[in-house]
Design an enzyme around this catalytic site. Structure first.
Site, mmCIF file in Angstrom:
data_model
loop_
_atom_site.group_PDB
_atom_site.id
_atom_site.type_symbol
_atom_site.label_atom_id
_atom_site.label_comp_id
_atom_site.label_asym_id
_atom_site.label_seq_id
_atom_site.Cartn_x
_atom_site.Cartn_y
_atom_site.Cartn_z
ATOM 1 N NE ARG A 51 -2.800 -0.347 3.092
ATOM 2 C CZ ARG A 51 -3.324 -1.082 4.063
ATOM 3 N NH1 ARG A 51 -4.678 -1.095 3.746
ATOM 4 N NH2 ARG A 51 -2.896 -1.624 5.207
ATOM 5 C CE LYS A 154 1.533 -20.349 11.921
ATOM 6 N NZ LYS A 154 2.172 -19.126 12.478
ATOM 7 C CE LYS A 188 12.146 -23.125 11.582
ATOM 8 N NZ LYS A 188 12.808 -22.152 11.538
ATOM 9 C CD GLU A 222 8.866 -16.738 19.313
ATOM 10 O OE1 GLU A 222 9.420 -15.917 18.551
ATOM 11 O OE2 GLU A 222 7.926 -17.626 19.019
ATOM 12 C CG ASP A 241 1.855 -17.769 16.283
ATOM 13 O OD1 ASP A 241 1.818 -17.361 14.945
ATOM 14 O OD2 ASP A 241 2.687 -17.192 16.653
ATOM 15 C CG HIS A 246 5.366 -23.634 13.002
ATOM 16 N ND1 HIS A 246 5.013 -23.434 11.715
ATOM 17 C CD2 HIS A 246 5.569 -22.284 13.506
ATOM 18 C CE1 HIS A 246 5.198 -22.408 11.322
ATOM 19 N NE2 HIS A 246 5.442 -21.496 12.483
ATOM 20 C CE LYS A 346 5.130 -14.699 19.739
ATOM 21 N NZ LYS A 346 6.195 -15.031 18.581
HETATM 22 C C1 BG6 Z 1 5.503 -17.847 13.100
HETATM 23 C C2 BG6 Z 1 4.863 -17.466 14.235
HETATM 24 O O1 BG6 Z 1 4.858 -18.854 12.421
HETATM 25 O O2 BG6 Z 1 6.645 -18.668 13.731
HETATM 26 C C3 BG6 Z 1 5.755 -16.287 14.973
HETATM 27 O O3 BG6 Z 1 3.756 -16.671 13.703
HETATM 28 C C4 BG6 Z 1 7.060 -17.224 15.508
HETATM 29 O O4 BG6 Z 1 5.156 -15.893 16.205
HETATM 30 C C5 BG6 Z 1 7.614 -17.744 14.341
HETATM 31 O O5 BG6 Z 1 7.824 -16.364 16.066
HETATM 32 C C6 BG6 Z 1 8.616 -18.807 14.833
HETATM 33 O O6 BG6 Z 1 9.416 -19.252 13.498
HETATM 34 P P1 BG6 Z 1 10.929 -19.257 13.685
HETATM 35 O O7 BG6 Z 1 11.329 -19.856 12.525
HETATM 36 O O8 BG6 Z 1 11.818 -17.949 13.984
HETATM 37 O O9 BG6 Z 1 11.361 -20.247 14.732
#
Ligand code: BG6
Length: 506
Positions: A51, A154, A188, A222, A241, A246, A346
């Protein structure tokens, strides 16, 4: 999964949301790596769509800055120039119908754009169906002169019902073969190595079942908080999420039966079977199977950070979990009775992803009356990030006259010095061009994954009474241990050998 540099078709990569976060931290750096590895064919162009009122020069400058930032200041100028030559900018508002006609004219009216087209949805999930619908109405999804593929980020839906609605909406314009539902964890290195480790080593197969495995843990932690993504995260939370996508994908790869081939459908058939075998969580047992929490203030390294409720854009009464843990059982011949513990958070103590497979105790204690009386369990550790490695932890005798033991690990690491380092997105972006869908999700996988967590989501929608708190920078709340089936189970936080008496926290 394969690369075919020499014969790869040129294509036009149209990135919707090209000025956003995903483009900055993942897509542009991945395209740079592909350029550096000479994997993009000469006619391939990238049309960044956003945008912001940028012109081509501004877009290129921004892209160069992002890549420099991601590579910590060391990009190759020649590669950056080559990538810049491929890049164009197209300003447009996704809600503007006229924009799609202009886009069609741009793509069709300029012979620089290859007719094979990828539309990459790096946009907010609630825009997916609307953008696909408008692309379809503008005739941009028709495969008349070349192929047309759409990459959907996703989360695919918000729950089971919305995933179905999204599928119906995009299915009205696209064949399944055109849809690439991305889960970047499948790109990965170690994740793919799980399959090789399991199915290319015959010594593993006899052990890979309920007879020898006590339980399995899948952890993603993380140190980052929600940062500027509060708006996205508030409607999502850790369960949607990370776990729905994942972590459940990791579970399928660890638990699946050998597929008849590594071809996309064979692989995905087996993954779906695992998801279908997961025991549904009864509504009144959610408490015993799922745990949620929010981070409070704390320290990441030496830096003080605020709690989730104090983050910008987060309502003071938010019920969104930043930590989620789940206990699942896969009710099939191989896994019946083996708990799978999944957790993510997180603002935790470290940034890592790890699959930890804990083996049973030996059936008999041979060393009674000696120092080796308390035998430790074996583990197989699959480090996904930051350390891509594969370790088998075993017990050996310590040298010396006494019968003492210690833990040591056989290191079967994926990387050796000099191996190339790529992120997950490089491989996936190429797979889209090559038409290889094996690392993308088929719709039934997504639907089954929503089924698994649906009872938890319903129960959690009821309020915030059961949300625990944990200090930012910690390993999460000790209360999550309530999920463990056995008193001796505890979260495995790292690749380092466990201390003799690990603490019981988090
Ligand atoms: C994303 C999530 O799909 O994956 C994020 O939306 C998350 O919240 C991220 O931080 C983690 O991915 P990676 O590759 O950094 O482990």
């Amino acid at each position: 999964m394969e690369t075919m540099t020499a014969h790869r078709n040129p294509c036009t990569y149209v990135i919707f949301g090209a000025t956003g976060n995903l483009s900055r931290i993942k897509l542009m750096p991945a395209l740079y790596q592909l350029e550096a590895a000479d994997q993009l064919s000469p006619g391939t162009r990238i049309l960044a769509l956003g945008r912001r009122p940028w012109n081509r020069r501004q877009c290129i400058d921004q892209m160069r800055d992002w890549i420099t930032e991601k590579l910590k200041g060391t990009p190759d100028a020649r590669v950056l120039d080559a990538l810049s030559d491929r890049l164009d900018y197209f300003q447009g508002d996704l809600d503007d119908d006229g924009m799609y006609d202009r886009l069609r004219e741009r793509l069709r009216g300029d012979s620089h754009y290859a007719t094979n087209t990828v539309f990459y949805m790096a946009i907010s999930p609630n825009g997916f169906s609307q953008v696909v619908d408008r692309l379809g109405s503008a005739g941009l999804l028709r495969e008349t002169d070349g192929w047309c593929r759409v990459v959907i980020e996703k989360p695919f839906g918000y729950d089971l019902e919305s995933a179905r609605a999204l599928q119906r909406a995009i299915g009205a314009h696209l064949r399944e073969e055109q849809i690439y539902r991305i889960d970047h964890y499948l790109g990965k290195g170690t994740v793919q190595n799980v399959l090789v480790f399991r199915f290319a080593n015959t010594m593993m197969e006899p052990l890979w079942n309920r007879n020898y495995i006590d339980h399995i843990q899948i952890t993603h932690s993380e140190t980052l908080g929600v940062g500027g993504r509060a708006q996205f995260y508030e409607g999502t939370g850790a369960m949607r999420d990370m776990i729905q996508s994942h972590l459940l994908q990791l579970l399928t790869l660890v638990a699946m039966e050998p597929p008849v081939s590594m071809e996309a459908e064979a692989l995905r058939d087996e993954k779906v079977k695992v998801l279908k075998s997961i025991r549904p969580i009864p509504h009144d047992e959610v408490h015993a199977h799922a745990f949620r929490a929010q981070y409070g203030q704390g320290n990441i390294g030496n830096d003080p950070v605020v709690g989730y409720l104090q983050e910008e854009g987060v309502p003071a009464d938010s019920a969104t979990e930043t930590y989620a843990a789940l206990k699942l059982y896969v009710d099939n011949w191989r896994w019946r009775g083996v708990p799978f513990y999944l957790r993510t958070g997180k603002r935790m103590a470290a940034h890592h992803s790890l699959v930890s497979i804990c083996f049973r105790h030996p059936p008999q204690q041979f060393f009674r009356g000696t120092q080796a009386e308390r035998m430790r369990q074996n583990w197989i550790l699959l480090g996904i990030q930051p350390c891509e490695c594969l370790r088998v932890e075993i017990t050996v005798k310590e040298p010396g006259l006494e019968m003492r033991t210690r833990q040591t690990s056989l290191d079967a690491s994926l990387r050796t010095i000099g191996d190339s380092v790529t992120d997950a997105y490089e491989e996936l972006l190429l797979d889209v061009i090559d038409g290889d869908r094996s690392l993308f999700l088929r719709y039934d996988e997504v639907e089954q994954a929503w089924r698994v967590i649906e009872p938890v989501l319903r129960s959690w929608a009821g309020g915030r009474d059961d949300i625990s708190a944990y200090a930012a920078g910690s390993w999460g709340p000790a209360g999550s241990r309530r999920l463990f089936e056995k008193e001796e189970h505890r979260w495995r936080h790292s690749l380092d050998p466990e201390p003799e008496n690990p603490p019981r926290s988090g």
